[in-house]
Design an enzyme around this catalytic site. Sequence first.
Site, PDB file in Angstrom:
ATOM      1  N   ASP A  45       0.900  -1.332   0.109  1.00 46.80           N
ATOM      2  CA  ASP A  45       0.029   0.066   0.039  1.00 46.80           C
ATOM      3  C   ASP A  45       0.847   1.276  -0.214  1.00 46.80           C
ATOM      4  O   ASP A  45       2.165   1.078   0.420  1.00 46.80           O
ATOM      5  CB  ASP A  45      -0.833  -0.011   1.293  1.00 46.80           C
ATOM      6  CG  ASP A  45      -1.749   1.247   1.644  1.00 46.80           C
ATOM      7  OD1 ASP A  45      -2.331   1.917   0.556  1.00 46.80           O
ATOM      8  OD2 ASP A  45      -1.574   1.785   2.564  1.00 46.80           O
TER       9      ASP A  45
HETATM   10 MG   LIG Z   1      -2.862   3.236   3.620  1.00 46.87          MG
END
Ligand SMILES: [Mg+2]
Length: 228
Positions: A9
């Site tokens: 991410d």
């Molecule tokens: Mg994040």
Amino acid sequence: MKYQMIFFDADGTLFDFDRSERHSFAAACADQGIPASPGLYEQYRAINAELWRQLERGEIDQSALRRLRFEKLFSETGISGDAASMNRCYSRRLSECTFLIDGALDICRALHGKCPLIIVTNGIPDIQAPRLKKSALAPYIDHIFISGEIGWQKPHPAFFDHMFRELDIPSDERGQMILLGDSLSSDMKGGRDAGMTTCLYAPQGGGGNETCDYTIQNLMEFLPLVLD
Ligand SMILES: [Mg+2]
């Protein structure tokens, strides 16, 4: 390597998005001649967070989010400003911000060349893509998937299906893909539902649940999990 590919991410995991947002907000206010009174940024954050929740529920689209966040801020605070111009200015400032989380550069350097490193991010393409390109991580990242380009957000299975299709990953090999992220609702749930191995980055400690195969508090703890 214990895994075939590593997925990261971006915001809150590799990039210090809190610091970038705060910095860009102050800079955009200065650019636009808006007095950044105490608490104004926190008010903006609350409005923006609620709009992102509406986006995740499919109630609004990204262009509405970008329009509404400053319209709402200005109407709630009585600030007279041009919301569209403020949004453009803020977005440009944000796209130039590349503050990293401690350890992000070290782990990308250490893993580069050992297996493909891929960023999977919920975000706006013309903010995320230039940020990554300008950042110190750029030479180490092999591919980036941005929800705004795909049309689906993590944790929706369509986001992950798109990614596996593009990378030619058969469904029985998904467990050999590990996803490191800081969000239980988008990264851990999405990764788990898609059959990936999941690792939660929880800098405040704790916080893992049944969707997390691993939980780490410091990014450097990720290396022994993935290296033989
Ligand atoms: Mg994040």
